[in-house]
Design a protein around this motif. Structure first.
Motif, PDB file in Angstrom:
ATOM      1  N   VAL A  88      -3.462   8.779  -5.616  1.00 23.52           N
ATOM      2  CA  VAL A  88      -3.878   7.673  -4.761  1.00 23.52           C
ATOM      3  C   VAL A  88      -3.849   8.162  -3.318  1.00 23.52           C
ATOM      4  N   ASP A  89      -5.017   8.169  -2.679  1.00 22.93           N
ATOM      5  CA  ASP A  89      -5.120   8.608  -1.286  1.00 22.93           C
ATOM      6  C   ASP A  89      -4.831   7.454  -0.339  1.00 22.93           C
ATOM      7  N   ARG A  90      -5.387   6.275  -0.655  1.00 21.40           N
ATOM      8  CA  ARG A  90      -5.144   5.079   0.144  1.00 21.40           C
ATOM      9  C   ARG A  90      -5.651   3.878  -0.652  1.00 21.40           C
ATOM     10  N   ILE A  91      -5.411   2.701  -0.114  1.00 18.47           N
ATOM     11  CA  ILE A  91      -5.925   1.463  -0.687  1.00 18.47           C
ATOM     12  C   ILE A  91      -6.863   0.849   0.341  1.00 18.47           C
ATOM     13  N   ASP A  92      -8.105   0.589  -0.069  1.00 19.45           N
ATOM     14  CA  ASP A  92      -9.059  -0.107   0.791  1.00 19.45           C
ATOM     15  C   ASP A  92      -9.087  -1.566   0.377  1.00 19.45           C
ATOM     16  N   HIS A  93      -9.095  -2.446   1.365  1.00 22.20           N
ATOM     17  CA  HIS A  93      -9.096  -3.878   1.090  1.00 22.20           C
ATOM     18  C   HIS A  93     -10.508  -4.406   1.310  1.00 22.20           C
ATOM     19  N   ALA A  94     -11.241  -4.570   0.215  1.00 18.98           N
ATOM     20  CA  ALA A  94     -12.617  -5.055   0.268  1.00 18.98           C
ATOM     21  C   ALA A  94     -12.638  -6.559  -0.015  1.00 18.98           C
ATOM     22  N   LEU A 115     -13.736   5.576  -5.935  1.00 15.16           N
ATOM     23  CA  LEU A 115     -13.180   4.246  -5.707  1.00 15.16           C
ATOM     24  C   LEU A 115     -12.963   3.563  -7.049  1.00 15.16           C
ATOM     25  N   ILE A 116     -11.759   3.025  -7.227  1.00 16.54           N
ATOM     26  CA  ILE A 116     -11.414   2.333  -8.469  1.00 16.54           C
ATOM     27  C   ILE A 116     -11.003   0.906  -8.112  1.00 16.54           C
ATOM     28  N   PRO A 117     -11.729  -0.109  -8.612  1.00 22.32           N
ATOM     29  CA  PRO A 117     -11.319  -1.489  -8.345  1.00 22.32           C
ATOM     30  C   PRO A 117      -9.903  -1.731  -8.881  1.00 22.32           C
ATOM     31  N   PHE A 118      -9.055  -2.302  -8.029  1.00 21.16           N
ATOM     32  CA  PHE A 118      -7.668  -2.548  -8.403  1.00 21.16           C
ATOM     33  C   PHE A 118      -7.587  -3.912  -9.095  1.00 21.16           C
ATOM     34  N   VAL A 119      -8.081  -3.952 -10.335  1.00 24.05           N
ATOM     35  CA  VAL A 119      -8.062  -5.165 -11.157  1.00 24.05           C
ATOM     36  C   VAL A 119      -7.392  -4.827 -12.486  1.00 24.05           C
ATOM     37  N   GLY A 120      -6.786  -5.815 -13.108  1.00 25.58           N
ATOM     38  CA  GLY A 120      -6.014  -5.600 -14.324  1.00 25.58           C
ATOM     39  C   GLY A 120      -6.762  -4.945 -15.462  1.00 25.58           C
ATOM     40  N   SER A 121      -8.056  -5.213 -15.592  1.00 23.44           N
ATOM     41  CA  SER A 121      -8.815  -4.632 -16.696  1.00 23.44           C
ATOM     42  C   SER A 121      -9.060  -3.133 -16.508  1.00 23.44           C
ATOM     43  N   ILE A 122      -9.039  -2.657 -15.273  1.00 21.03           N
ATOM     44  CA  ILE A 122      -9.266  -1.236 -15.002  1.00 21.03           C
ATOM     45  C   ILE A 122      -7.966  -0.511 -14.695  1.00 21.03           C
ATOM     46  N   ALA A 168     -14.295  -8.287  -2.367  1.00 21.62           N
ATOM     47  CA  ALA A 168     -14.240  -8.665  -3.785  1.00 21.62           C
ATOM     48  C   ALA A 168     -12.898  -8.317  -4.421  1.00 21.62           C
ATOM     49  N   SER A 169     -12.358  -7.143  -4.117  1.00 24.19           N
ATOM     50  CA  SER A 169     -11.064  -6.728  -4.659  1.00 24.19           C
ATOM     51  C   SER A 169     -10.555  -5.550  -3.853  1.00 24.19           C
ATOM     52  N   ASP A 170      -9.288  -5.260  -4.036  1.00 24.95           N
ATOM     53  CA  ASP A 170      -8.744  -4.052  -3.423  1.00 24.95           C
ATOM     54  C   ASP A 170      -9.272  -2.854  -4.200  1.00 24.95           C
ATOM     55  N   LEU A 171      -9.385  -1.725  -3.515  1.00 26.73           N
ATOM     56  CA  LEU A 171      -9.898  -0.512  -4.144  1.00 26.73           C
ATOM     57  C   LEU A 171      -8.898   0.616  -3.985  1.00 26.73           C
ATOM     58  N   ILE A 172      -8.614   1.301  -5.098  1.00 24.17           N
ATOM     59  CA  ILE A 172      -7.817   2.518  -5.039  1.00 24.17           C
ATOM     60  C   ILE A 172      -8.764   3.644  -4.649  1.00 24.17           C
ATOM     61  N   VAL A 173      -8.445   4.360  -3.589  1.00 24.12           N
ATOM     62  CA  VAL A 173      -9.224   5.540  -3.225  1.00 24.12           C
ATOM     63  C   VAL A 173      -8.523   6.710  -3.894  1.00 24.12           C
ATOM     64  N   LEU A 174      -9.184   7.232  -4.932  1.00 21.26           N
ATOM     65  CA  LEU A 174      -8.639   8.324  -5.735  1.00 21.26           C
ATOM     66  C   LEU A 174      -9.070   9.657  -5.154  1.00 21.26           C
ATOM     67  N   ARG A 175      -8.101  10.512  -4.849  1.00 24.44           N
ATOM     68  CA  ARG A 175      -8.411  11.899  -4.484  1.00 24.44           C
ATOM     69  C   ARG A 175      -8.408  12.661  -5.797  1.00 24.44           C
ATOM     70  N   ASP A 203       0.822  -1.214   0.000  1.00 25.34           N
ATOM     71  CA  ASP A 203       0.000   0.000   0.000  1.00 25.34           C
ATOM     72  C   ASP A 203       0.855   1.263   0.000  1.00 25.34           C
ATOM     73  N   HIS A 204       1.888   1.285   0.845  1.00 26.19           N
ATOM     74  CA  HIS A 204       2.692   2.506   0.972  1.00 26.19           C
ATOM     75  C   HIS A 204       3.430   2.861  -0.318  1.00 26.19           C
ATOM     76  N   GLN A 205       3.640   1.888  -1.208  1.00 33.30           N
ATOM     77  CA  GLN A 205       4.286   2.177  -2.481  1.00 33.30           C
ATOM     78  C   GLN A 205       3.353   2.943  -3.416  1.00 33.30           C
ATOM     79  N   LEU A 206       2.051   2.778  -3.243  1.00 33.35           N
ATOM     80  CA  LEU A 206       1.069   3.363  -4.149  1.00 33.35           C
ATOM     81  C   LEU A 206       0.543   4.712  -3.689  1.00 33.35           C
ATOM     82  N   ILE A 207       0.509   4.913  -2.377  1.00 38.01           N
ATOM     83  CA  ILE A 207      -0.067   6.145  -1.839  1.00 38.01           C
ATOM     84  C   ILE A 207       0.745   7.353  -2.326  1.00 38.01           C
ATOM     85  N   GLY A 208       0.023   8.332  -2.884  1.00 31.62           N
ATOM     86  CA  GLY A 208       0.654   9.544  -3.387  1.00 31.62           C
ATOM     87  C   GLY A 208       0.977   9.509  -4.874  1.00 31.62           C
ATOM     88  N   LEU A 209       0.861   8.334  -5.519  1.00 28.89           N
ATOM     89  CA  LEU A 209       1.139   8.271  -6.950  1.00 28.89           C
ATOM     90  C   LEU A 209       0.062   9.027  -7.734  1.00 28.89           C
TER      91      LEU A 209
END
Length: 188
Positions: free
Chosen positions: A136-142, A159-166, A144-151, A117-123
């Protein structure tokens, strides 16, 4: 800091608690003697109030560090006993507390498609055309999938599902995440 677990409800009357694991390597993180930094989430849903402490009239405060005394597995979760947690009242005061380890002590993943998570926050988050959408504000672990919380750059969050297609590309060196969101996803 990396969150590796979250304390749940008490188990029994001797101070044991259920711990929900939030790491891919629980056998490496959760061993007797492990020391965790604690964080009480701002949005902790359970307000337990002060627990009784060793000295009468002194409310229990969540310590900055917790040492794992013993553990056993039960239905995919850990039943843990922490040093200094003698009974159910104190265990109840720990409900919702996040257990963290220092990210400097954790080796980077071998898989190029795996990130902490810490590698992604702030990107910076951009679309396929390169237009900046926000950070990237944070990563939520749901479930179904992890979610990128986009500021979002224009304000608010999405919220953006952290899946390869998206999320086809994560470029740590360039400091950006490329997303291909379905129409309307960022408007929700």
């Amino acid at each position: 800091m990396l969150v590796v677990g979250q304390i749940g409800k008490p188990h029994g009357i001797r101070g044991e608690v259920l711990v929900t694991v939030r790491t891919d390597e629980p056998e490496a993180r959760f061993v007797a003697g492990s020391v965790f930094t604690t964080e009480v989430p701002r949005d902790r849903r359970v307000n337990t109030g002060p627990a009784t402490a060793a000295a009468p009239g002194v409310p229990y405060r969540v310590p900055e560090k917790l040492t794992l005394e013993s553990l056993r597995w039960h239905q995919g979760r850990i039943i843990a006993q922490f040093d200094g947690v003698p009974d159910r009242n104190v265990a109840e005061a720990l409900r919702g507390v996040l257990l963290q380890v220092d990210s400097a002590d954790v080796p980077l993943p071998d898989d190029p498609d795996e990130f902490h998570d810490h590698q992604l926050i702030g990107l910076t988050v951009v679309d396929l055309g390169g237009a900046e959408l926000g950070t990237v504000d944070r990563i939520d672990h749901a479930a179904a999938s992890d979610l990128i919380v986009l500021r979002k750059a224009q304000g608010g969050t999405a919220l953006i599902p952290f899946v390869g297609s998206i999320v086809p590309t994560v470029d740590l060196a360039a400091g950006r995440v490329v997303v291909d969101p379905p129409e309307g996803l960022l408007d929700l």
